[in-house]
Design a protein around this motif. Structure first.
Motif, PDB file in Angstrom:
ATOM      1  N   TYR A  84       0.821  -1.218   0.000  1.00  0.00           N
ATOM      2  CA  TYR A  84       0.000   0.000   0.000  1.00  0.00           C
ATOM      3  C   TYR A  84       0.847   1.256   0.000  1.00  0.00           C
ATOM      4  O   TYR A  84       0.554   2.222  -0.700  1.00  0.00           O
ATOM      5  CB  TYR A  84      -0.901   0.009   1.242  1.00  0.00           C
ATOM      6  CG  TYR A  84      -2.335   0.040   0.857  1.00  0.00           C
ATOM      7  CD1 TYR A  84      -2.973  -1.116   0.448  1.00  0.00           C
ATOM      8  CD2 TYR A  84      -3.054   1.231   0.848  1.00  0.00           C
ATOM      9  CE1 TYR A  84      -4.290  -1.102   0.052  1.00  0.00           C
ATOM     10  CE2 TYR A  84      -4.366   1.252   0.451  1.00  0.00           C
ATOM     11  CZ  TYR A  84      -4.980   0.084   0.055  1.00  0.00           C
ATOM     12  OH  TYR A  84      -6.283   0.109  -0.345  1.00  0.00           O
ATOM     13  N   SER A 104     -12.038 -11.254  -1.626  1.00  0.00           N
ATOM     14  CA  SER A 104     -12.748 -10.043  -1.185  1.00  0.00           C
ATOM     15  C   SER A 104     -14.255 -10.265  -1.143  1.00  0.00           C
ATOM     16  O   SER A 104     -14.963  -9.620  -0.380  1.00  0.00           O
ATOM     17  CB  SER A 104     -12.374  -8.838  -2.040  1.00  0.00           C
ATOM     18  OG  SER A 104     -12.738  -9.025  -3.378  1.00  0.00           O
ATOM     19  N   SER A 211      -8.009  -2.527  -9.093  1.00  0.00           N
ATOM     20  CA  SER A 211      -7.101  -1.368  -9.031  1.00  0.00           C
ATOM     21  C   SER A 211      -5.835  -1.556  -9.864  1.00  0.00           C
ATOM     22  O   SER A 211      -5.236  -0.584 -10.302  1.00  0.00           O
ATOM     23  CB  SER A 211      -6.720  -1.054  -7.582  1.00  0.00           C
ATOM     24  OG  SER A 211      -5.850  -2.048  -7.064  1.00  0.00           O
ATOM     25  N   SER A 222      -6.500   4.710  -4.877  1.00  0.00           N
ATOM     26  CA  SER A 222      -7.127   4.058  -3.734  1.00  0.00           C
ATOM     27  C   SER A 222      -8.032   5.104  -3.086  1.00  0.00           C
ATOM     28  O   SER A 222      -7.681   6.289  -3.025  1.00  0.00           O
ATOM     29  CB  SER A 222      -6.048   3.621  -2.744  1.00  0.00           C
ATOM     30  OG  SER A 222      -6.614   3.441  -1.454  1.00  0.00           O
ATOM     31  N   GLU A 235     -11.488  -0.345   2.540  1.00  0.00           N
ATOM     32  CA  GLU A 235     -11.318  -0.674   1.123  1.00  0.00           C
ATOM     33  C   GLU A 235     -11.058  -2.177   1.013  1.00  0.00           C
ATOM     34  O   GLU A 235     -10.271  -2.731   1.775  1.00  0.00           O
ATOM     35  CB  GLU A 235     -10.134   0.128   0.579  1.00  0.00           C
ATOM     36  CG  GLU A 235      -9.924  -0.016  -0.906  1.00  0.00           C
ATOM     37  CD  GLU A 235      -9.104   1.148  -1.467  1.00  0.00           C
ATOM     38  OE1 GLU A 235      -9.717   2.058  -2.059  1.00  0.00           O
ATOM     39  OE2 GLU A 235      -7.867   1.167  -1.300  1.00  0.00           O
ATOM     40  N   HIS A 237      -9.699  -5.318  -1.214  1.00  0.00           N
ATOM     41  CA  HIS A 237      -8.791  -5.671  -2.306  1.00  0.00           C
ATOM     42  C   HIS A 237      -8.774  -7.173  -2.480  1.00  0.00           C
ATOM     43  O   HIS A 237      -9.052  -7.924  -1.548  1.00  0.00           O
ATOM     44  CB  HIS A 237      -7.357  -5.212  -2.010  1.00  0.00           C
ATOM     45  CG  HIS A 237      -7.118  -3.788  -2.322  1.00  0.00           C
ATOM     46  ND1 HIS A 237      -6.697  -3.338  -3.546  1.00  0.00           N
ATOM     47  CD2 HIS A 237      -7.266  -2.690  -1.553  1.00  0.00           C
ATOM     48  CE1 HIS A 237      -6.577  -2.024  -3.517  1.00  0.00           C
ATOM     49  NE2 HIS A 237      -6.912  -1.604  -2.319  1.00  0.00           N
ATOM     50  N   THR A 242      -5.642  -9.233  -9.980  1.00  0.00           N
ATOM     51  CA  THR A 242      -4.292  -8.702 -10.212  1.00  0.00           C
ATOM     52  C   THR A 242      -3.286  -9.794 -10.573  1.00  0.00           C
ATOM     53  O   THR A 242      -2.465  -9.607 -11.461  1.00  0.00           O
ATOM     54  CB  THR A 242      -3.785  -7.992  -8.935  1.00  0.00           C
ATOM     55  OG1 THR A 242      -4.769  -7.028  -8.545  1.00  0.00           O
ATOM     56  CG2 THR A 242      -2.455  -7.294  -9.173  1.00  0.00           C
TER      57      THR A 242
END
Ligand code: PLP
Length: 392
Positions: A84, A104, A211, A222, A235, A237, A242
């Motif tokens: 992050y 998620s 993202s 973000s 949030e 993720h 990804t």
């Protein structure tokens, strides 16, 4: 013999609108048709090798065979905080501001149980990921759908939410880059969301599953990059999209620590965390070298740049997505999305998802995915052209 009577909450779930398309797809496959599946949002590319090898090693370690901790391994949460910091320049306390999830979807689905009392309202965008509504229903809450309209760039118009609804709302699910519209939130939008949350005391739940699937090096924000966001929201993720890890089931939630503690309270009573070997592999995933991810993005970009111009040539009004691996396609106004998708399947053996399946405001659109090779996308456009299926 017991007569099994499912609970009312199950009956309240919206009808599964993809069922008809699914049945037609199975039928086409049975008939031996060469089906091009542009319906599923599941990467076709393999998980990077370094991640697989880490799992293989970690799976052999006996301590990993025991129950993991509910909140996730400290080393995984530290890796999340580091990622992050590097990716978004946002500082997180790995021990209080990061929770490991079984994908998620699990965290999103359970979140309303932590924040919604029976009768409370959850705001969510329409079209949207169906789990926001299902989770709200299971918690006994009411969903209020904020439409994502073309004229607003498919971002929700916060001013359109009636004052009386906003005052009753406890949480708000937003999602950028968006599935299915592909819209990407601007900084101004996120700032207005923080102000809205403060004004009405609403917990923001931002779904950031896409993202890292972006184009032309324009990296989506973000929600936590915006000042005050951590005071009002969390949030979600996922490693699924990804790193091509949908089958592995690992994700994480970050942000507001009181909210995460409440979510963890729900989780610790329902699940027992993520297999530690998968968390170890997740650490390796979060340290994946840029060139590997750039390569994955390049492949999606090549596909996008085949499918979008192909559809445009057929008369479809579409914008090239800036992020996600979806294309959100406006269909001619004289057809419904379910009819259009049925015709597409019947006449070209192409599976696409009707927009209505994501909510009422999804009517008038279909969604195609970029999770098939360019040759298949070219073939899809070709078949549509031959069948006379156009955007006009
Ligand atoms: C795929 C997806 C998710 C869930 O992914 P997981 O595999 O459960 O981590 C969440 N939100 C959106 C919008 C998605 O498309």
């Amino acid at each position: 013999m017991t007569k099994v009577i499912p609970a009312d909450r199950i009956k309240k779930l919206p009808p599964y609108l993809f069922a008809a398309i699914d049945a037609m797809k199975q039928e086409a496959i049975r008939e031996g048709k060469d089906v091009i599946n542009l319906g599923i949002g599941d990467p076709d590319l393999p998980t990077p090798t370094s991640i697989i090898e880490r799992l293989q090693r970690a799976a052999a370690i006996p301590k990993n065979h025991q129950y993991p901790s509910y909140e996730g391994m400290p080393s995984f949460r530290e890796a999340v905080a580091q990622w992050y910091q590097g990716r978004f320049n946002v500082a997180l306390d790995p021990y209080t501001e990061v929770v490991t999830l079984i994908g998620s979807k699990e965290g999103i689905g359970h979140a309303p149980l932590a924040f919604i009392n029976p009768g409370d309202t959850a705001l969510m965008t329409d079209p949207g990921y169906p789990v926001y509504h299902a989770g709200t229903l299971f918690a006994g809450g009411e969903s209020y759908f904020v439409p994502l309209l073309e004229e607003n760039g498919f971002l929700p118009d916060l001013h359109s939410i009636p004052e009386s609804v906003a005052r009753k709302a406890r949480m708000f699910f937003i999602n950028s880059p968006n599935n299915p519209t592909t819209a990407v939130a601007t900084r101004e939008f996120f700032e207005s969301v923080v102000a809205f949350a403060n004004r009405y005391n609403i917990l923001i739940c931002h779904d950031a599953a896409y993202s890292e699937i972006y184009y032309n090096d324009i990296r989506p924000l973000s929600f936590l990059e915006v000042p005050g966001a951590k005071e009002v929201g969390i949030e979600f993720h996922s490693l699924s999209k990804t790193f091509n890890m949908t089958g592995w089931r690992i994700g994480f939630a970050v942000g507001n620590k009181e909210a995460l503690a409440a979510l963890l309270k729900v989780k610790s009573n329902l699940d027992s965390g993520v297999f530690q070997a998968i968390q170890e592999a997740g650490i390796t995933a979060l340290k994946t070298e840029d060139h590997i991810l750039n390569n994955i993005r390049r492949i999606y970009q090549e596909r996008r740049d085949v499918l979008v111009p192909g559809l445009q040539k057929l008369g479809f009004q579409i914008e090239s997505p800036k992020a996600s691996f979806y294309v959100w396609i406006k269909i001619p106004s004289h057809t419904l999305s379910a009819e259009f998708a049925s015709r597409l399947l019947a006449e070209t053996s192409i599976v696409a998802t009707p927009g209505i399946g994501f909510g009422e405001a999804g009517e008038g659109f279909i969604r195609m995915t970029l999770t098939s090779p360019t040759t298949r996308l070219l073939e899809a456009v070709d078949r549509m052209e031959k069948a006379g299926i156009t955007g006009r």
